[in-house]
Scaffold this motif. Structure first.
Motif: not given
Lengths: 100, 242
Positions: B76-82, B214-216
């Motif tokens: 959830a954190r990763e998604a938000l920061s993206a 997302l990260s790629s």
């Protein structure tokens, strides 16, 4: 008198205790007849606490039969009824020695 | 006594008197009863083992769900920061679902724990009574005439019969409970397999894949930016080379 709390063990109780148990027992029976599970459980719980507080637990190895047996309060109404039915909630005792 | 206690007493006694009628030879009755007691003792030991197994299965599921909670929070954190609030929301929704599963599991584990304690108490009492019965049985065999023995057997057998009925009920209740639990766990497995429920604990969830994408994607973007930067320094050269 010896009283068994089902699933817990046997206790020796005095006459004064017995009189109180008897009254609670009547209320429990009425509650069962009215399908009042809350009241039934409350009566049973009170009977259990009374026996635990006032009774003396018998040694595990004591072979004396009980004069009275008090069902647990965590049974459903149906289970409590089944406890007294012909087929019974109590399973038949094992009749054959199983292999192994 | 017409109340509950009286009825329970009658039923318990009736259960065991059936057995006593089986033989006219007191010695046979004693030995047969003793055999039954030993079988029941085996059953209660098996019952305890079954509860322990079920409990371990639930505890394993619990720790998988707990890991899953940590992971979903991180996602959830990763998604938000993206900047992907939709994905963060999906992760948190799943987290809530996992939390409610966890609460259910906790209750089940506690329930099993209580059943286990009851069975252990029952096993201890039955075992002590069987031992007392064994000595009593030998005394009866050695010292009494057949008629006297019948009376003595009646006394000893009623006491232990009551314990056997009590222990039998405890085993039965635990069996119902564990069967019920296994059926539920099985049903959950089926739902997961059919795709109705996503397996929170599997290594790759849809959320994982989207976050990975997302990260790629952001990695590709930054690589692209780097290349553009490099190329921006001399696009003419490129043209020259061609």
């Amino acid at each position: 008198m010896i009283v068994r709390l089902m699933g817990e063990g046997q206790f020796l109780v005095d006459d004064a205790c017995l009189v109180r148990l008897d009254k609670l027992d009547d209320s429990a029976m009425e509650a069962l007849d009215r399908d009042d599970e809350g009241e039934l459980d409350a009566c049973l719980d009170e009977m259990w606490s009374l026996v635990r507080e006032r009774g003396t637990q018998l040694a595990d190895a004591d072979l004396s039969p009980s004069d009275l047996i008090i069902p647990p309060s965590d049974l459903t109404l149906e289970e409590t009824r089944a406890l007294f039915s012909e087929q019974g909630l109590i399973p038949d005792l094992p009749t054959e020695t199983e292999p192994g | 006594m017409a109340g509950l206690m009286g009825r329970a007493t009658t039923v318990m006694k009736a259960k065991f008197s059936k057995l006593l009628d089986k033989s006219e030879d007191p010695n046979e009755t004693l030995d047969y009863s003793y055999e039954q007691q030993l079988v029941l003792l085996q059953n209660v030991k098996r019952g305890v083992a079954d509860v322990v197994t079920s409990k371990k299965r639930l505890q394993l599921q619990t720790s998988q769900f707990e890991q899953s909670l940590v992971k979903l929070e991180t996602q959830a954190r990763e998604a938000l920061s993206a900047g992907r609030e939709d994905l963060a929301r999906a992760a948190l929704e799943r987290k809530t679902a996992v939390q409610s599963q966890l609460r259910g599991l906790d209750e089940q584990v506690q329930g099993l724990e209580a059943q286990q304690q009851k069975l252990i108490t029952s096993e201890r009492q039955l075992s002590a009574k069987i031992e007392a019965f064994r000595s009593e049985k030998e005394v009866i065999k050695a010292q009494y005439s057949a008629a006297e023995a019948q009376v003595r057997i009646g006394e000893a057998a009623t006491g232990i019969g009551e314990q056997m009925a009590d222990t039998g009920l405890a085993i039965e209740r635990v069996r119902n409970k564990t069967e019920d639990m296994q059926a539920r766990a099985g049903a959950m497995d089926e739902l997961i397999a059919s795709g109705t429920l996503e397996d929170f604990t599997s290594d790759k969830t849809q959320l994982d894949r989207e976050l990975e994408q997302l990260s790629s994607q952001s990695q590709v973007d930054s690589e692209l930016a780097r290349l553009k930067g490099e190329l921006g320094a001399g696009p003419e050269r490129k043209e020259l080379e061609q």
